[in-house]
Design a protein around this motif. Structure first.
Motif, PDB file in Angstrom:
ATOM      1  N   LEU A 130       0.790  -1.232   0.000  1.00  8.19           N
ATOM      2  CA  LEU A 130       0.000   0.000   0.000  1.00  8.19           C
ATOM      3  C   LEU A 130       0.823   1.283   0.000  1.00  8.19           C
ATOM      4  O   LEU A 130       0.409   2.278  -0.602  1.00  8.19           O
ATOM      5  CB  LEU A 130      -0.929   0.020   1.223  1.00  8.19           C
ATOM      6  N   TYR A 131       1.951   1.310   0.704  1.00 12.72           N
ATOM      7  CA  TYR A 131       2.606   2.580   0.997  1.00 12.72           C
ATOM      8  C   TYR A 131       3.963   2.793   0.347  1.00 12.72           C
ATOM      9  O   TYR A 131       4.440   3.924   0.254  1.00 12.72           O
ATOM     10  CB  TYR A 131       2.768   2.740   2.518  1.00 12.72           C
ATOM     11  N   ALA A 132       4.623   1.749  -0.071  1.00 11.67           N
ATOM     12  CA  ALA A 132       5.966   1.908  -0.646  1.00 11.67           C
ATOM     13  C   ALA A 132       5.908   2.800  -1.891  1.00 11.67           C
ATOM     14  O   ALA A 132       4.970   2.702  -2.686  1.00 11.67           O
ATOM     15  CB  ALA A 132       6.559   0.549  -1.006  1.00 11.67           C
ATOM     16  N   PRO A 133       6.902   3.678  -2.071  1.00  7.76           N
ATOM     17  CA  PRO A 133       6.880   4.604  -3.218  1.00  7.76           C
ATOM     18  C   PRO A 133       7.011   3.904  -4.556  1.00  7.76           C
ATOM     19  O   PRO A 133       6.674   4.473  -5.592  1.00  7.76           O
ATOM     20  CB  PRO A 133       8.077   5.523  -2.944  1.00  7.76           C
ATOM     21  N   GLU A 134       7.507   2.675  -4.560  1.00 10.10           N
ATOM     22  CA  GLU A 134       7.575   1.897  -5.793  1.00 10.10           C
ATOM     23  C   GLU A 134       7.101   0.479  -5.505  1.00 10.10           C
ATOM     24  O   GLU A 134       7.285  -0.048  -4.406  1.00 10.10           O
ATOM     25  CB  GLU A 134       8.997   1.871  -6.352  1.00 10.10           C
ATOM     26  N   LYS A 135       6.452  -0.124  -6.480  1.00 10.86           N
ATOM     27  CA  LYS A 135       5.940  -1.473  -6.332  1.00 10.86           C
ATOM     28  C   LYS A 135       7.059  -2.471  -6.618  1.00 10.86           C
ATOM     29  O   LYS A 135       7.548  -2.571  -7.748  1.00 10.86           O
ATOM     30  CB  LYS A 135       4.765  -1.712  -7.274  1.00 10.86           C
ATOM     31  N   ILE A 136       7.473  -3.182  -5.559  1.00 12.66           N
ATOM     32  CA  ILE A 136       8.550  -4.156  -5.679  1.00 12.66           C
ATOM     33  C   ILE A 136       7.914  -5.542  -5.630  1.00 12.66           C
ATOM     34  O   ILE A 136       7.463  -5.990  -4.567  1.00 12.66           O
ATOM     35  CB  ILE A 136       9.572  -3.981  -4.550  1.00 12.66           C
ATOM     36  N   GLU A 137       7.849  -6.203  -6.763  1.00 10.78           N
ATOM     37  CA  GLU A 137       7.124  -7.466  -6.870  1.00 10.78           C
ATOM     38  C   GLU A 137       7.646  -8.515  -5.897  1.00 10.78           C
ATOM     39  O   GLU A 137       6.868  -9.240  -5.264  1.00 10.78           O
ATOM     40  CB  GLU A 137       7.193  -7.994  -8.298  1.00 10.78           C
ATOM     41  N   TYR A 138       8.973  -8.594  -5.767  1.00 14.53           N
ATOM     42  CA  TYR A 138       9.549  -9.583  -4.857  1.00 14.53           C
ATOM     43  C   TYR A 138       9.059  -9.365  -3.430  1.00 14.53           C
ATOM     44  O   TYR A 138       8.654 -10.317  -2.745  1.00 14.53           O
ATOM     45  CB  TYR A 138      11.078  -9.511  -4.893  1.00 14.53           C
ATOM     46  N   ALA A 139       9.088  -8.112  -2.958  1.00 17.65           N
ATOM     47  CA  ALA A 139       8.664  -7.816  -1.592  1.00 17.65           C
ATOM     48  C   ALA A 139       7.170  -8.064  -1.410  1.00 17.65           C
ATOM     49  O   ALA A 139       6.741  -8.621  -0.382  1.00 17.65           O
ATOM     50  CB  ALA A 139       9.000  -6.366  -1.246  1.00 17.65           C
ATOM     51  N   ILE A 140       6.375  -7.657  -2.382  1.00 20.64           N
ATOM     52  CA  ILE A 140       4.930  -7.874  -2.293  1.00 20.64           C
ATOM     53  C   ILE A 140       4.616  -9.364  -2.211  1.00 20.64           C
ATOM     54  O   ILE A 140       3.828  -9.813  -1.362  1.00 20.64           O
ATOM     55  CB  ILE A 140       4.211  -7.232  -3.493  1.00 20.64           C
ATOM     56  N   ASN A 141       5.238 -10.139  -3.056  1.00 21.51           N
ATOM     57  CA  ASN A 141       5.002 -11.588  -3.049  1.00 21.51           C
ATOM     58  C   ASN A 141       5.484 -12.224  -1.751  1.00 21.51           C
ATOM     59  O   ASN A 141       4.812 -13.094  -1.186  1.00 21.51           O
ATOM     60  CB  ASN A 141       5.695 -12.252  -4.243  1.00 21.51           C
TER      61      ASN A 141
END
Length: 242
Positions: A130-141
């Motif tokens: 929700l809040y990270a300035p960039e969408k990092i697929e690895y972290a989201i997953n």
């Protein structure tokens, strides 16, 4: 910070999962907002958690924290860290923590599960989804998968138990419930966890839980402000406070 009232417990908080844990506990213990305890808003988006007065009570610059004018020795006491506050209130009131050694440790292990695992992991889940300035697929997953694993642990535990630590409602339930209220934002489908869903709906209907989750909510605003993001996630967090 507001002037303290010597006759009530002062709660320095914000409408977050950790804040609501303490709000719920107070209401469950029979304390009533405005009569037995006062909620002093600490706007973490505005940086209130870094003020010298608040740091005297909560040196880790995190909400919630409480001041009880009637501590264990009859003197005022400050307590920070939401899990410690739950234990303090359970000890003070004799509620929601079993008296037997076995029962107590069965509850405490699930409180530690929330404090050391569920809370931090779901917090990271919220941040990267929700809040990270960039969408990092690895972290989201990574954190979405960990959230699903943790919900699975709870679902298995609740298969043969009405409450998290067994047959009795306890501080384990109070600690865990607020962190799971945002299950949609965590990438969770409750239909995948039927035992958890049954528990979640049951706990959510408790009057004290409803009251506790309403505390200070009118003050919270969507986190779209760059200054607020800096206060919560930026370099301000890492400056040494004196």
């Amino acid at each position: 910070m507001s002037k303290k009232n010597k006759d009530v417990i002062d709660v320095y908080s914000w409408p977050t999962p950790n804040g609501h844990k303490v709000h719920i506990m107070l209401e469950e213990c029979g304390y009533r907002l405005g009569r037995d305890w006062i909620a002093h808003p600490i706007d973490i988006g505005a940086g209130d958690q870094f003020t010298p007065d608040f740091l005297k009570i909560s040196p880790n610059n995190k909400i919630p924290a409480i001041t009880d004018p009637n501590g264990p020795d009859g003197k005022s006491i400050h307590v920070f860290e939401s899990g410690a506050i739950l234990l303090y209130l359970a000890g003070k009131t004799g509620k929601f923590l079993p008296k037997s050694a076995r029962g107590k440790y069965e509850v405490l292990q699930w409180l530690m599960f929330q404090m050391g695992g569920l809370g931090p992991m779901l917090g990271q889940n919220h941040h990267f989804r929700l809040y990270a300035p960039e969408k990092i697929e690895y972290a989201i997953n990574r954190y979405t998968n960990e959230a699903k694993r943790l919900y699975g642990v709870l679902d298995t535990q609740l298969k043969d138990n009405p409450y998290i630590a067994g047959k009795t409602y306890s501080i384990a339930d109070i600690a865990i419930y607020p962190w799971t209220r945002n299950w949609k934002n965590q990438g969770i489908d409750l239909e995948d966890f039927p035992n958890f869903k049954r528990w979640y709906e049951m706990v959510g209907k408790r009057p004290a839980v409803i009251r506790g989750c309403e505390v200070l909510t009118s003050l919270r605003k969507p986190l779209h402000d760059d200054k607020a993001r800096e206060q919560l996630f930026g370099s301000t967090q890492y400056q040494r406070k004196k």
